[in-house]
Design a protein around this motif. Structure first.
Motif, PDB file in Angstrom:
ATOM      1  N   ILE A 198      18.448 -28.867  13.848  1.00  0.00           N
ATOM      2  CA  ILE A 198      17.232 -27.860  14.348  1.00  0.00           C
ATOM      3  C   ILE A 198      16.760 -27.177  12.975  1.00  0.00           C
ATOM      4  N   ALA A 199      17.519 -26.714  12.082  1.00  0.00           N
ATOM      5  CA  ALA A 199      17.111 -25.844  10.965  1.00  0.00           C
ATOM      6  C   ALA A 199      16.273 -26.757  10.072  1.00  0.00           C
ATOM      7  N   ALA A 200      16.900 -27.856   9.648  1.00  0.00           N
ATOM      8  CA  ALA A 200      16.187 -28.876   8.903  1.00  0.00           C
ATOM      9  C   ALA A 200      14.884 -29.274   9.310  1.00  0.00           C
ATOM     10  N   ILE A 201      14.805 -29.851  10.719  1.00  0.00           N
ATOM     11  CA  ILE A 201      13.732 -30.321  11.025  1.00  0.00           C
ATOM     12  C   ILE A 201      12.560 -29.070  11.234  1.00  0.00           C
ATOM     13  N   MET A 202      13.141 -28.252  11.857  1.00  0.00           N
ATOM     14  CA  MET A 202      12.013 -27.136  11.934  1.00  0.00           C
ATOM     15  C   MET A 202      11.571 -26.563  10.752  1.00  0.00           C
ATOM     16  N   ALA A 203      12.250 -26.648   9.768  1.00  0.00           N
ATOM     17  CA  ALA A 203      11.557 -26.145   8.584  1.00  0.00           C
ATOM     18  C   ALA A 203      10.593 -27.081   7.933  1.00  0.00           C
ATOM     19  N   CYS A 204      10.804 -28.317   8.261  1.00  0.00           N
ATOM     20  CA  CYS A 204       9.883 -29.256   7.849  1.00  0.00           C
ATOM     21  C   CYS A 204       8.413 -29.024   8.660  1.00  0.00           C
ATOM     22  N   GLY A 205       8.482 -28.810   9.929  1.00  0.00           N
ATOM     23  CA  GLY A 205       7.271 -28.439  10.576  1.00  0.00           C
ATOM     24  C   GLY A 205       6.999 -29.585  11.776  1.00  0.00           C
ATOM     25  N   PRO A 206       5.883 -29.543  12.220  1.00  0.00           N
ATOM     26  CA  PRO A 206       4.545 -28.886  11.863  1.00  0.00           C
ATOM     27  C   PRO A 206       4.707 -27.514  12.271  1.00  0.00           C
ATOM     28  N   THR A 207       5.497 -26.811  13.181  1.00  0.00           N
ATOM     29  CA  THR A 207       5.389 -25.570  13.881  1.00  0.00           C
ATOM     30  C   THR A 207       6.937 -24.815  13.537  1.00  0.00           C
ATOM     31  N   TYR A 208       6.986 -23.665  12.900  1.00  0.00           N
ATOM     32  CA  TYR A 208       8.304 -22.995  13.136  1.00  0.00           C
ATOM     33  C   TYR A 208       7.798 -21.618  13.001  1.00  0.00           C
ATOM     34  N   TYR A 209       7.630 -21.041  14.527  1.00  0.00           N
ATOM     35  CA  TYR A 209       7.112 -19.743  14.647  1.00  0.00           C
ATOM     36  C   TYR A 209       8.195 -18.806  14.601  1.00  0.00           C
ATOM     37  N   GLY A 210       7.837 -17.488  14.168  1.00  0.00           N
ATOM     38  CA  GLY A 210       8.774 -16.216  14.101  1.00  0.00           C
ATOM     39  C   GLY A 210       9.914 -16.250  15.268  1.00  0.00           C
ATOM     40  N   ASN A 211       9.439 -16.628  16.550  1.00  0.00           N
ATOM     41  CA  ASN A 211      10.165 -16.510  17.760  1.00  0.00           C
ATOM     42  C   ASN A 211      11.069 -17.454  17.793  1.00  0.00           C
ATOM     43  N   TYR A 212      10.992 -18.945  16.924  1.00  0.00           N
ATOM     44  CA  TYR A 212      11.906 -19.728  17.147  1.00  0.00           C
ATOM     45  C   TYR A 212      13.252 -19.731  16.502  1.00  0.00           C
ATOM     46  N   ILE A 213      13.368 -18.487  15.551  1.00  0.00           N
ATOM     47  CA  ILE A 213      14.376 -18.321  15.056  1.00  0.00           C
ATOM     48  C   ILE A 213      15.582 -18.118  15.812  1.00  0.00           C
ATOM     49  N   TYR A 214      15.464 -17.897  17.183  1.00  0.00           N
ATOM     50  CA  TYR A 214      16.619 -17.942  18.091  1.00  0.00           C
ATOM     51  C   TYR A 214      17.270 -19.264  18.311  1.00  0.00           C
ATOM     52  N   LEU A 215      16.393 -20.253  17.801  1.00  0.00           N
ATOM     53  CA  LEU A 215      17.168 -21.494  18.001  1.00  0.00           C
ATOM     54  C   LEU A 215      18.260 -21.823  16.698  1.00  0.00           C
ATOM     55  N   LEU A 216      18.221 -20.775  15.804  1.00  0.00           N
ATOM     56  CA  LEU A 216      18.947 -21.119  14.757  1.00  0.00           C
ATOM     57  C   LEU A 216      20.606 -20.337  14.857  1.00  0.00           C
ATOM     58  N   LEU A 217      20.569 -19.752  16.144  1.00  0.00           N
ATOM     59  CA  LEU A 217      21.792 -18.962  16.766  1.00  0.00           C
ATOM     60  C   LEU A 217      23.089 -19.918  16.453  1.00  0.00           C
ATOM     61  N   PRO A 218      22.938 -20.971  17.080  1.00  0.00           N
ATOM     62  CA  PRO A 218      23.909 -22.151  17.105  1.00  0.00           C
ATOM     63  C   PRO A 218      24.663 -22.395  15.702  1.00  0.00           C
ATOM     64  N   GLY A 219      23.766 -22.650  14.924  1.00  0.00           N
ATOM     65  CA  GLY A 219      24.191 -22.799  13.397  1.00  0.00           C
ATOM     66  C   GLY A 219      24.972 -21.654  12.789  1.00  0.00           C
TER      67      GLY A 219
END
Length: 456
Positions: A346-367
């Protein structure tokens, strides 16, 4: 007999506290490492008090806004629900912030619409989103093998509850906590070898926010091919059925949905400050928009600039895939490994984009939790501590009770020169998290594989 032995076992001595990971409970033969009762007794009331404070602040924010939910995401949902109630599809002409989800989410919310309609009753939905967040945190911290103590669970839930970002999410009634819950439930089902349940959870999630189809990449990385096929079939079926419910308007609904989704992923909307993906960064530096002064007007260069970013992400994915294969062959693959692997993907692909809005950081919690639990198992502790620290940097805004200029992008003016780097901070740290964690996981898997060969 064994249970009584565990219950009477003395806690391991603390050596500097930080290095012994007393927050983690896990089985170690007849002993268990756990938070000392006195400290756990303090963390529990502190955490619950912070949760109560967070709930009070959320309620206060909604109560003091006389026009709420006007101007929030809920108002966008309401316009879609009213269209469905009138026998129409939820998509009108593309305008500022149109409803851009596939219709499933609006169709599910119509179950609430007859009861709440307009007005403050939609606070019930906001409250439900908060409940979903807390349930998700508990599952992550207690449902993947090694467990955090209940005091630690309460403390972490409390800190995140008072976060200004959580308060904003609940105020807007966004779907982010819903998709986070579905993500973690699907991952939990996956580690329990329940492919059909995983497919159901993740197909619904993908039909709320389609970019989360990236979970299929995780299924391929962890070699759960049957599960990936189930997820794709279920996701596609739900997607088609959700449009088919509009009958003769189904094709028009699909075309309008595509137009709305394209509006969010094209310039200038894609270049918003809050979008911290590398793709958005390159869009800002290569296009003249209200969000930044470009370094050069060369929109066609964006795909080429993304090539090295994709290459770095691919390295993280390949290392993770190889790690899972080695752990599987050594019969050492654990739920915590899979949770960490999901976080890396999730972190690698979201960082690429096209979107990674600030509220998406919750999706990094599993990592982040996966890295911490890896650090707690006693192997390569220092390395996993570093990885955990980097994940915490990526999640730092979840610990801020008030917004600061660095995170409150709505207070930014046009970015220019070196100032453009502020717009890639989250994407950069997320990519570093993925690369460092995948490298450490690969090293850990290699060592376990060698030990397995030596033992054999």
């Amino acid at each position: 007999m064994e249970d009584s032995h565990i219950a009477n076992a003395r806690p391991l001595p603390l050596q500097g506290n930080f290095w012994e990971f007393p927050l983690v409970e896990k089985s170690m033969g007849a002993r268990a490492v756990s938070l000392p009762r006195s400290r756990d007794g303090w963390y529990l009331p502190i955490g619950l008090s912070l949760m109560a404070l967070g709930i009070a602040l959320m309620g206060r924010k909604i109560y003091l806004d006389p026009t709420w939910p006007v101007g929030t995401d809920i108002s966008v949902y309401l316009s879609a629900l009213k269209n469905i109630a009138a026998g129409l599809h939820p998509y009108g002409d593309v305008h500022a912030h149109p409803f851009a989800y596939p219709p499933l989410f609006a169709e599910l919310l119509t179950l609430l619409f007859p009861f709440f309609s307009d007005g403050k009753w939609w606070a019930v939905w906001s409250a439900l989103t908060f409940v979903q967040l807390i349930a998700t945190l508990i599952i992550m911290m207690r449902g993947f093998g090694e467990k955090l103590s209940w005091g630690a669970v309460a403390l972490i839930c409390g800190v995140i509850s008072v976060s200004h970002l959580t308060r904003s999410e609940v105020f807007h009634g966004q779907a982010d906590f819903t998709i986070l819950l579905l993500l973690v439930l699907g991952l939990r089902f996956s580690t329990s070898q329940r492919p059909f349940a995983t497919a159901v959870a993740w197909s619904i999630m993908m039909n709320i926010k389609p970019f989360l189809g990236i979970v299929v990449v995780h299924q391929l990385v962890t070699r759960r091919y049957k599960e990936a096929v189930y997820t794709l079939i279920a996701g596609g079926s739900i997607f088609a059925l959700s449009f088919a419910l509009f009958g003769t308007e189904a094709i028009d609904a699909f075309l309008k949905w595509r137009a709305s989704a394209a509006w969010y992923t094209s310039v200038p909307e894609i270049a918003r400050f809050d979008n911290q993906a590398f793709y958005a960064f390159f869009a800002r530096v290569c296009n003249a928009t209200e969000y930044g002064v470009p370094l050069a007007n060369c929109q066609g260069a964006v795909p080429f600039l993304m090539i090295p970013v994709f290459a770095v992400a691919l390295v993280a994915l390949v290392l993770t895939a190889r790690s899972v294969i080695m752990l599987s062959r050594a019969n050492c693959l654990k739920p915590v490994h899979e949770m960490l692997a999901a976080g890396i993907v999730i972190a690698a692909i979201m960082a690429c984009g096209p979107t990674y809005y600030g509220n998406y950081i919750y999706l990094l919690l599993p990592g982040a939790l996966g890295a911490y639990l890896m650090a707690s198992n006693g192997r390569d502790r220092a390395g996993w501590l570093v990885a955990t620290a980097i994940w915490c940097v990526a999640l730092y805004s979840l610990a801020l009770p008030i917004s600061i200029r660095l995170t409150d992008t709505y207070r930014w003016s046009q970015l220019h020169g070196l100032g453009h780097l502020a717009g890639i901070q989250n994407g950069t740290v997320a990519m570093i998290c993925a690369v460092v964690s995948s490298a450490l996981l690969y090293r850990s898997a290699s060592r376990q594989a060698r030990r397995g060969v030596a033992t054999g």
